[in-house]
Design an enzyme around this catalytic site. Structure first.
Site, PDB file in Angstrom:
ATOM      1  N   SER A 149       4.750   2.449   7.839  1.00 27.37           N
ATOM      2  CA  SER A 149       4.434   1.251   7.064  1.00 27.37           C
ATOM      3  C   SER A 149       5.604   0.839   6.172  1.00 27.37           C
ATOM      4  CB  SER A 149       3.195   1.489   6.204  1.00 27.37           C
ATOM      5  OG  SER A 149       2.043   1.632   6.994  1.00 27.37           O
ATOM      6  N   ASP A 173       0.178  -7.679   1.296  1.00 26.54           N
ATOM      7  CA  ASP A 173       0.554  -6.273   1.430  1.00 26.54           C
ATOM      8  C   ASP A 173       2.072  -6.111   1.480  1.00 26.54           C
ATOM      9  OD1 ASP A 173       0.118  -3.550   1.598  1.00 26.54           O
ATOM     10  OD2 ASP A 173      -0.009  -3.544   3.785  1.00 26.54           O
ATOM     11  N   HIS A 206       0.820  -1.219   0.000  1.00 27.37           N
ATOM     12  CA  HIS A 206       0.000   0.000   0.000  1.00 27.37           C
ATOM     13  C   HIS A 206       0.854   1.269   0.000  1.00 27.37           C
ATOM     14  CE1 HIS A 206       0.464  -0.357   4.511  1.00 27.37           C
ATOM     15  NE2 HIS A 206       0.597   0.948   4.384  1.00 27.37           N
TER      16      HIS A 206
END
Length: 475
Positions: free
Chosen positions: A269, A187, A157
């Protein structure tokens, strides 16, 4: 006087005989008296003096424990003295080992038509790329250098919808990065950049060996603050959380993660979660973003990430069996239909579908975890990205409340005859109540090339089709 005249039977024993007997009886148990000679006294005093000297030296100078570390569980982060003698230095040593390998990831996307200027981040991230602007920031880390190329692991993402990707090293140097492979389901994504002047590489550790309460550190680029550290403990070594790959709030996948209380913020992230030995045990991925919730973050375990990384390096994707249907949950369809009946002029398609194909997603309130392999069927979405459910009513036998509605069939499913408004209720002999269950069965139990039996309802009649699962080709 004796009871018997014959002395042989006499019970009397003379004093002399008694004393002689007792002396013989006690003789074997008498301790021999040690005779101290001058030589023995010298040796004994020397040994005692040496022992006393060692004891006094140890009490005042400290016993040498050595540099060896003792661990109660093999493979678990070791706790002990380092070279400085301070156990708290382990956090500093571990961070210093990994920080040079951590990079900031810049996601640049095309400037929307008619937008003024080039975006706030275009110039700061290499704004000479005309028509691009900084759309997102994240983190990543270099896990290997091969043939002059540095390979970076990050979250999918972080680089989603990117027209260009840049990596910023810990020394501030910015380099172009190329997407080698990405996977929506887990992911994860792998990038590649020039490795000139780079020698720092982060090593993977064993996430299977983590224990609840163990200290860990998150390194990344939160809110654009590069090279940031946060520290906490492992709250749960294995947590299964529901996720929504299509980011519509409907859970269509489940993911195994490590729950931690180290701070995870936007931009973290893709960064590494490390143990106190400086080994990467997880990839920071998401957190609970609800108001009032703190200290609930999640990382993808390293033991799950490594096979995905290998596949991305080899194929650029993760090969999975492909059924070929876009679906939504029957329970959601029925709920939307009931709500539409209460609203004049509404259709069952008002609202969000929870649809997807045969793969899966990230939780509402979780940040982020995007993507489905296909998402909505082409042409089915409105301006807001929702899926419009067909207005025609489904014909179902009484009692059928669980299954998935086919919104569109493509590939192998279409060739087998499945079509719009079919309701799939079984794969092989496994009941299917939702898209999540469909994906879990498909990816957990089947392989590319396997035969699969699909049981479904069409116009109220049960039917079945058997066909071979294929590998999905790029659109």
């Amino acid at each position: 006087m004796s009871l018997f005249d014959d002395d042989f039977y006499s019970t009397r024993v003379s004093r002399r005989a008694r004393a002689s007997f007792l002396a013989r009886k006690e003789a074997p148990f008498r301790r021999r008296r040690l005779r101290w000679t001058p030589a023995k006294l010298v040796v004994a005093s020397s040994v005692a003096g040496a022992a006393a000297a060692v004891l006094l030296f140890g009490l005042f100078a400290g016993f040498d424990r050595g540099d060896h570390v003792v661990s109660a569980v093999a493979g678990v982060t070791k706790v002990g003295m380092n070279e400085s003698g301070d156990p708290l230095e382990k956090t500093i040593t571990a961070a210093a080992k990994v920080r040079p390998a951590v990079v900031s990831i810049i996601n640049e996307q095309a400037v929307p038509a008619g937008a003024a200027g080039g975006g706030s981040g275009g110039s700061g991230a290499g704004g000479d790329d005309a028509g691009l602007q900084q759309a997102a920031l994240g983190s990543g880390f270099i896990f290997e250098i091969v043939k002059g190329k540095a390979h970076i692991l990050t979250n999918n993402h972080v680089i989603a919808d990117a027209a260009a990707v840049k990596a910023v090293l810990s020394n501030g140097d910015t380099r172009e990065a190329k997407i080698i492979g990405k996977d929506d389901i887990t992911d994860l994504a792998v990038l590649e950049m020039d490795a000139s002047g780079i020698d720092a590489v982060a090593k993977f550790g064993e996430s299977d060996d983590l224990r609840a309460g163990q200290w860990v550190m998150a390194i990344g680029n939160p809110l654009g603050l590069s090279d940031s550290l946060s520290m906490g403990i492992v709250s749960k070594t294995k947590r299964i959380i529901p996720v929504s790959l299509s980011q519509d709030g409907n859970y269509d996948w489940e993911q195994e993660v490590i729950q931690i209380d180290a701070s995870i913020n936007q931009g973290n992230s893709g960064g590494p979660l490390i143990d106190l030995d400086g080994n990467v045990v997880g990839i920071n991925s998401m957190k609970i973003a609800d108001y009032g919730v703190e200290g609930v973050g999640f990382a993808i375990p390293s033991h799950q990430a490594q096979p995905i990384v290998d596949s991305l390096l080899k194929y650029g994707k993760v090969k999975r069996p492909y059924l070929g249907v876009y679906t939504m949950d029957l329970a959601q369809y029925l709920a939307q239909s009931a709500a539409a009946d209460d609203s004049v002029g509404s259709s069952p398609g008002d609202g969000k579908s929870g649809g997807g194909d045969d793969d899966g997603g990230s939780a509402g309130g979780l940040e982020p975890g995007t993507g489905g392999e296909e998402g909505a069927p082409p042409g089915a979405g409105g301006d807001d990205g929702t899926i419009t459910v067909p207005r025609s009513e489904l014909k179902l036998p009484d009692g059928v409340k669980d299954g998935v509605v086919v919104l569109q069939a493509v590939g192998p499913a279409q060739e087998a005859g499945l079509q719009l408004n079919d309701i799939i209720v079984k794969l092989d002999n496994q009941p299917i109540a939702s898209t999540l269950q469909l994906r879990k069965y498909l990816y957990g139990k089947k392989k590319i090339g396997d035969d699969i039996a699909v049981t479904y309802y069409r116009d109220g009649q049960k039917a079945a089709a058997t066909f071979k699962l294929e590998e999905k080709t790029e659109d």
